[in-house]
Design an enzyme around this catalytic site. Structure first.
Site, PDB file in Angstrom:
ATOM      1  N   HIS A   1       0.727  -1.142   0.243  1.00  0.00           N
ATOM      2  CA  HIS A   1       0.033   0.082  -0.072  1.00  0.00           C
ATOM      3  C   HIS A   1       1.023   1.158  -0.084  1.00  0.00           C
ATOM      4  O   HIS A   1       1.901   1.293   0.698  1.00  0.00           O
ATOM      5  CB  HIS A   1      -0.907   0.111   1.382  1.00  0.00           C
TER       6      HIS A   1
ATOM      7  N   CYS B   1      -0.454   0.080  -4.552  1.00  0.00           N
ATOM      8  CA  CYS B   1      -1.833   0.174  -4.862  1.00  0.00           C
ATOM      9  C   CYS B   1      -2.331   1.599  -5.320  1.00  0.00           C
ATOM     10  O   CYS B   1      -2.035   2.610  -4.396  1.00  0.00           O
ATOM     11  CB  CYS B   1      -2.970  -0.513  -3.855  1.00  0.00           C
TER      12      CYS B   1
END
Length: 174
Positions: A96, A148
């Site tokens: 992330h 992401c």
């Protein structure tokens, strides 16, 4: 984009770089703590990247599911070792990532971000990585952020409504 595009890009970049010492730090974070969703692919992607980089002559430091402190230490150690080698440096992160106030952050697995003010404390500013690479004074530095594009905190923190990462000012040779 094909899953193998980063590998092809690296091979092309390295064929133009002189034969020299090569050091890579590869991090795959997927085992995030709630409420952040876990990710299935980052550890596998990091393993695949490490394998390819070793075939290309890199010494690889491979790390999985790092906490904030462990990510900071890994990047500091990478910077120190890069300064000793003075060759080609490569950083790869899969996990992330998020953008806040025009800055990019890599999210460690133990991040506890409840509000925008928590981000600089709980996530790692990508500029810290760039500073380590710049200080090493390498001829070539490569940074690949396979993060992401959907901010994992978007529903909790309304000021983080942008998808993707911000443009980065990379040091010379990067």
């Amino acid at each position: 984009m094909s899953r193998y595009t980063p590998f092809i890009l690296i091979a092309l970049l390295l064929t133009t770089a002189q034969a020299s010492e090569r050091l890579a730090l590869v991090i795959g974070n997927g085992n995030y703590q709630k409420p952040v969703p876990t990710l299935d692919n980052p550890v596998n992607d990091a393993n695949d990247m490490a394998k390819v980089l070793r075939k290309l002559g890199f010494e690889v430091i491979l790390k999985h599911n790092l906490s904030n402190r462990a990510m900071t230490e890994a990047i500091q150690t990478f910077g120190d070792r890069l300064a000793q080698k003075r060759g080609v440096g490569l950083f790869y992160f899969s996990g992330h990532g998020l953008q806040a106030k025009g800055r990019n952050f890599l999210v460690p697995v133990d991040a506890k971000i409840k509000k925008a003010a928590d981000i600089p404390w709980e996530a790692l500013d990508a500029n810290r990585l760039l500073a380590q690479m710049e200080e090493a004074n390498n001829g070539v530095n490569i940074v690949i952020l396979d993060a992401c594009r959907d901010n994992p905190y978007q529903s909790n923190i309304k000021s983080l409504n942008k998808k993707g990462l911000a443009e980065m000012k990379s040091p010379t040779g990067s």
